[in-house]
Design an enzyme around this catalytic site. Structure first.
Site, PDB file in Angstrom:
ATOM      1  CB  SER A 144      65.978  11.884  17.435  1.00  0.00           C
ATOM      2  OG  SER A 144      65.536  12.340  16.804  1.00  0.00           O
ATOM      3  CE1 TYR A 157      65.340  17.643  13.725  1.00  0.00           C
ATOM      4  CE2 TYR A 157      66.323  15.796  14.764  1.00  0.00           C
ATOM      5  CZ  TYR A 157      66.059  16.527  13.670  1.00  0.00           C
ATOM      6  OH  TYR A 157      66.845  16.155  12.729  1.00  0.00           O
TER       7      TYR A 157
END
Length: 254
Positions: A144, A157
Site C-alpha cells: 500500500s 496506514y
C-alpha cells in the site's frame, strides 16, 4: 546457533515466518500481544517439526517496555539457545484498519504510528546491541506504500508503512559497517487476520484482487514467509537497503 526474533508471531505472516525460519534451522523467539493461544500453537508447530521456539509477550505500542523485553531476549538466547546474540530481527508485528481521509481520527493515527513505526524504530534500537555483526533485519511494510490505487482509505496506514520503508533504507546505510543487512518487505494482499479478520468479513472482494494479480490469486502467509527467510538468511547475504515487493504481480501492467 542462529536465532531469529519475530514480532507478531502468533498468527499470519509472523507465524508463518517463525515456522519457516525454524524449518531452516534457526532458533526462534516470537512475540505476541493479545493472542497467547496463537503463540502457543506456533511454538507447538515448530516443536512438532523438530525446532525450538519461545514465545514472549510484547506490546509494540508501549516503548517503555522495550528495555525489559530486550533483557528477556538476551536471557532467553543464553538459557535456551546457548548464545549471547541473535542473528535476525523480523519486525512484523502491527495492526490494520483503513478509513477515508475525512474519517481518520488523531487517536487512530497515533495508534498506527505508535505501534507500527515508533514501535519498530525503538524496538530495533533496543535489540541492536544483541544483533550479531553480519546479521539481518527485515521490516515488514506493505505494498500500500508502493502501489497507489483508487479508493482504499489508506492515507494513514500507507504513510506509516512508507515511513518503515524509508527507515529501513537509511538504517541499512548506518549498519553497513557492521555488515548488518536491512531490507523492507512489502507484501500485497495476503490472507491474514489483520484488520479484525477483514478477508473473512469481505470475502466477496477476493476475486477482484486476484483478477488484478498476475499469478491469479491473493497471497498466503507462507508465500511471504519464504521471502522473509531468504532476506534473513544466507541466501540474502548480498541484499541490503532494498524494498522487496511480494505481491504476485499485483496491478503489474494491468
Amino acid at each position: 546457533m542462529a536465532v531469529a526474533v519475530v514480532t507478531g508471531g502468533s498468527s499470519g505472516i509472523g507465524r508463518a515466518s517463525a515456522v519457516e525460519l525454524a524449518r531452516r534451522g534457526n532458533g526462534v523467539i516470537l512475540t505476541y500481544n493479545g493472542n497467547a493461544t496463537g503463540a502457543k500453537e506456533a511454538v507447538a508447530a515448530i516443536e512438532e517439526a523438530g525446532g525450538t521456539a519461545v514465545a514472549l509477550p510484547l506490546d509494540l505500542g508501549d516503548s517503555t517496555s522495550f528495555a525489559a523485553f530486550a533483557d528477556r531476549v538476551g536471557e532467553t538466547a543464553g538459557s535456551v539457545f546457548g548464545t549471547d546474540r541473535i542473528t535476525a530481527l523480523v519486525n512484523n508485528g502491527g495492526i490494520g484498519g483503513g478509513s477515508p481521509f475525512p474519517d481518520v481520527t488523531e487517536e487512530h493515527f497515533d495508534l498506527l504510528n505508535r505501534v507500527m513505526f515508533k514501535g519498530t524504530y525503538f524496538l530495533t534500537q533496543r535489540l541492536l546491541p544483541l544483533l550479531a555483526d553480519g546479521g539481518a533485519i527485515v521490516n515488514v511494510a506493505s505494498s500500500s506504500a508502493t502501489t497507489i490505487e483508487r479508493g482504499g482509505g489508506y492515507t494513514a496506514y500507507a504513510a506509516v508503512k512508507g515511513a518503515i520503508i524509508t527507515f529501513s533504507q537509511y538504517l541499512a546505510v548506518e549498519l553497513a559497517e557492521r555488515r548488518i543487512r536491512v531490507n523492507a518487505l512489502a507484501p500485497g494482499a495476503t490472507r491474514t487476520n489483520l484488520g479484525d479478520g477483514a478477508f473473512d468479513k469481505h470475502a466477496h472482494l477476493i476475486p477482484a484482487l486476484a483478477e488484478k494479480t498476475l499469478l491469479g490469486r491473493i497471497g498466503e502467509p507462507e508465500d511471504i514467509a519464504l521471502v522473509v527467510a531468504v532476506l534473513a538468511g544466507e541466501e540474502g547475504r548480498w541484499i541490503t537497503g532494498q524494498v522487496i515487493e511480494a505481491t504476485g504481480g499485483y496491478q503489474f501492467g494491468i
